[in-house]
Design a protein around this motif. Structure first.
Motif, PDB file in Angstrom:
ATOM      1  N   CYS A 335       0.882  -1.181   0.078  1.00  0.00           N
ATOM      2  CA  CYS A 335       0.110  -0.071  -0.024  1.00  0.00           C
ATOM      3  C   CYS A 335       0.941   1.376   0.149  1.00  0.00           C
ATOM      4  O   CYS A 335       1.693   1.417   0.935  1.00  0.00           O
ATOM      5  CB  CYS A 335      -1.029  -0.001   1.191  1.00  0.00           C
ATOM      6  SG  CYS A 335      -1.736   1.368   1.513  1.00  0.00           S
ATOM      7  N   CYS A 338      -0.183   3.594   3.379  1.00  0.00           N
ATOM      8  CA  CYS A 338       0.273   3.494   4.625  1.00  0.00           C
ATOM      9  C   CYS A 338       1.373   2.476   4.684  1.00  0.00           C
ATOM     10  O   CYS A 338       1.884   2.295   6.095  1.00  0.00           O
ATOM     11  CB  CYS A 338      -0.708   2.943   5.702  1.00  0.00           C
ATOM     12  SG  CYS A 338      -1.289   1.119   5.030  1.00  0.00           S
ATOM     13  N   TYR A 340       1.557  -0.830   4.255  1.00  0.00           N
ATOM     14  CA  TYR A 340       1.328  -2.269   4.485  1.00  0.00           C
ATOM     15  C   TYR A 340       1.756  -2.976   3.242  1.00  0.00           C
ATOM     16  O   TYR A 340       1.685  -2.654   2.214  1.00  0.00           O
ATOM     17  CB  TYR A 340      -0.450  -2.205   4.559  1.00  0.00           C
ATOM     18  CG  TYR A 340      -0.829  -3.631   4.770  1.00  0.00           C
ATOM     19  CD1 TYR A 340      -0.782  -4.325   5.991  1.00  0.00           C
ATOM     20  CD2 TYR A 340      -1.421  -4.293   3.644  1.00  0.00           C
ATOM     21  CE1 TYR A 340      -1.209  -5.787   5.981  1.00  0.00           C
ATOM     22  CE2 TYR A 340      -1.730  -5.653   3.478  1.00  0.00           C
ATOM     23  CZ  TYR A 340      -1.752  -6.239   4.655  1.00  0.00           C
ATOM     24  OH  TYR A 340      -2.227  -7.429   4.935  1.00  0.00           O
ATOM     25  N   CYS A 363      -6.880  -1.262   0.454  1.00  0.00           N
ATOM     26  CA  CYS A 363      -5.761  -1.733   1.690  1.00  0.00           C
ATOM     27  C   CYS A 363      -6.345  -2.421   2.691  1.00  0.00           C
ATOM     28  O   CYS A 363      -7.500  -1.668   3.208  1.00  0.00           O
ATOM     29  CB  CYS A 363      -4.848  -0.455   1.769  1.00  0.00           C
ATOM     30  SG  CYS A 363      -4.025  -0.840   3.298  1.00  0.00           S
ATOM     31  N   CYS A 366      -5.688   0.555   5.725  1.00  0.00           N
ATOM     32  CA  CYS A 366      -6.111   1.968   5.680  1.00  0.00           C
ATOM     33  C   CYS A 366      -7.190   2.102   4.790  1.00  0.00           C
ATOM     34  O   CYS A 366      -7.623   3.242   4.686  1.00  0.00           O
ATOM     35  CB  CYS A 366      -5.103   2.761   5.563  1.00  0.00           C
ATOM     36  SG  CYS A 366      -4.442   2.922   3.644  1.00  0.00           S
ATOM     37  N   SER A 368      -7.410   2.634   1.841  1.00  0.00           N
ATOM     38  CA  SER A 368      -7.328   3.289   0.692  1.00  0.00           C
ATOM     39  C   SER A 368      -7.154   2.650  -0.676  1.00  0.00           C
ATOM     40  O   SER A 368      -6.928   1.350  -0.673  1.00  0.00           O
ATOM     41  CB  SER A 368      -6.055   4.122   0.756  1.00  0.00           C
ATOM     42  OG  SER A 368      -4.749   3.228   0.407  1.00  0.00           O
TER      43      SER A 368
END
Ligand SMILES: [Zn+2]
Length: 424
Positions: A335, A338, A340, A363, A366, A368
């Motif tokens: 991601c 963030c 991830y 994600c 988060c 997104s």
């Protein structure tokens, strides 16, 4: 912890070349505009550059404006790459550059560039411009190269040759000059037999001398087969005039109908199956090393993707053993919002589905939409790469033997022998 340093695996080099050839064989240009460049190790890069510059002026004659542009782009790409290279690697270098159509419409072409470290030496410089890439010299490198010495012993005629891949070479034939039909008048039977025997011995020694000269120099000699009609071949072996290092390499002594050059073919027919076996014996041996660690409960065996990858990352793997049947890809997801990260796997046939599913995912951390595929590669490539950088051996094994099949079905195709016990 000290690593043995970057280690090149022949199995891995073959695997990579095979994958690339699969990929490149589907590439077709609209016109004669895909360029293949094979550079031998000893070719000066300035010569190659000059050759390409010459091709640039030649291509000014191409009538179609689009084709001309595509060819010029491809050559310029190659020239640009060559600037960054200081030395031609040991095996030479192979480069492909070409305008690959992105749809059926001319004008949609995009330049694609592939640089290959070939698994074997490039022997001939080649510049090739066609509507397809020139792949056969690379394909040729993937063919089996094990060499088997062939010795055909007859009392009157003998021959020496070798088999490399599918290629048979008869190197020499010998005539003993022994007739053995007529005894000269006045000779006793005993003396006559002794003379014949001595003649035979001299004959075998003459052959041994030649065979030693020839076979001791062969780098990839995997073994020697001896054949012939009658008892001469056994006499030849028992005479022990053959160099002891070569005597150790004798895989079999077989009965065939002919002596001399004709016998070479007959010998190959007879040993075909055994040659297949030799390849598998090596694979069996490798797998048995692993199975021994398992049954000894030594703690030096690891299996399964997760465990083996972990051990590889710790630099703890001595030998990585993979099944050539493995068709799994590993996808690294990240991601961008963030940070991830996640690893996923997909079999080859479900790869496209998995890829499009991921594109639609957000994600998990988060939520997104910046959840993307960072990298995708086959498991073999991925693990092989870590193995190379940590100095581990890589063996890629067929499933033709019981052990090879067990590697795939029981252990998921991924096992390793460790340098030392792991406590995670
Ligand atoms: Zn995120």
């Amino acid at each position: 912890m000290s690593f043995a340093g970057k280690k090149k695996s022949a199995d891995l080099a073959f695997y990579r070349t095979k994958m690339l050839l699969d990929h490149l064989s589907s590439k077709k240009g609209f016109h004669t505009e895909l360029i293949s460049l094979y550079i031998p190790h000893d070719r000066k890069l300035s010569d190659v550059t000059n050759h390409l510059k010459n091709e640039i002026s030649e291509s000014q004659n191409i009538k179609s404006k689009l084709t001309r542009k595509n060819v010029l782009d491809s050559i310029s790409t190659l020239l640009g790459q060559l600037k960054n290279i200081k030395d031609v690697p040991e095996n030479g270098l192979v480069m492909f550059s070409g305008a690959i159509p992105q749809s059926n419409t001319p004008g949609t072409e995009k330049n694609e560039l592939y640089i290959v470290n070939p698994p074997e030496r490039v022997k001939t410089f080649r510049y090739h411009c066609a509507s397809e890439f020139l792949l056969w010299p690379l394909e040729e490198m993937l063919k089996p190269k094990e060499t088997y010495g062939l010795i055909v012993i007859g009392r009157k005629e003998s021959a020496v040759g070798y088999l490399r891949g599918n290629h048979v070479e008869v190197v020499r034939d010998f005539t003993s000059g022994i007739h053995g039909k007529h005894r000269a008048g006045g000779q006793s039977q005993k003396r006559f037999e002794r003379l014949i025997e001595e003649g035979e011995k001299r004959f075998y020694r003459r052959i041994s001398e030649e065979v030693s000269k020839l076979f001791l120099e062969m780098e990839e000699l995997s073994g020697i087969f001896i054949g012939g009609p009658g008892p001469s071949k056994e006499k030849f072996v028992n005479d022990e005039s053959l160099d002891y290092r070569l005597r150790d390499q004798i895989l079999d002594v077989v009965d065939i109908g002919y002596g001399g050059v004709e016998g070479i073919r007959a010998l190959i027919d007879k040993i075909k199956d055994k040659i297949e076996d030799v390849k598998y014996i090596r694979e069996k041996q490798v797998m048995n090393l692993f199975l021994k660690e398992i049954s000894n409960d030594s703690g030096l065996a690891a299996y399964g993707l997760e465990e083996v990858q972990k051990a590889l990352n710790y630099g703890a793997v001595d030998k990585l053993i993979l099944s050539e049947k493995l068709d799994t890809y590993q996808l690294s997801l990240k991601c961008n919002n963030c940070g991830y990260e996640e690893l996923r796997t997909a079999r080859e046939q479900e790869l496209n589905n998995t890829l499009s599913t991921i594109q639609e995912e957000s994600c998990p951390q988060c939520s997104s939409n910046s959840f993307n595929i960072l990298e995708q590669s086959t498991i073999i490539e991925k693990l092989g790469e870590i193995a190379e950088t940590t100095g581990a051996d890589v063996e890629i094994i067929s499933s033709e033997t019981e052990e090879g099949e067990m590697l795939y079905s029981t252990f998921g195709g991924i096992v390793a022998i460790l340098r030392y016990k792991q406590n995670y």
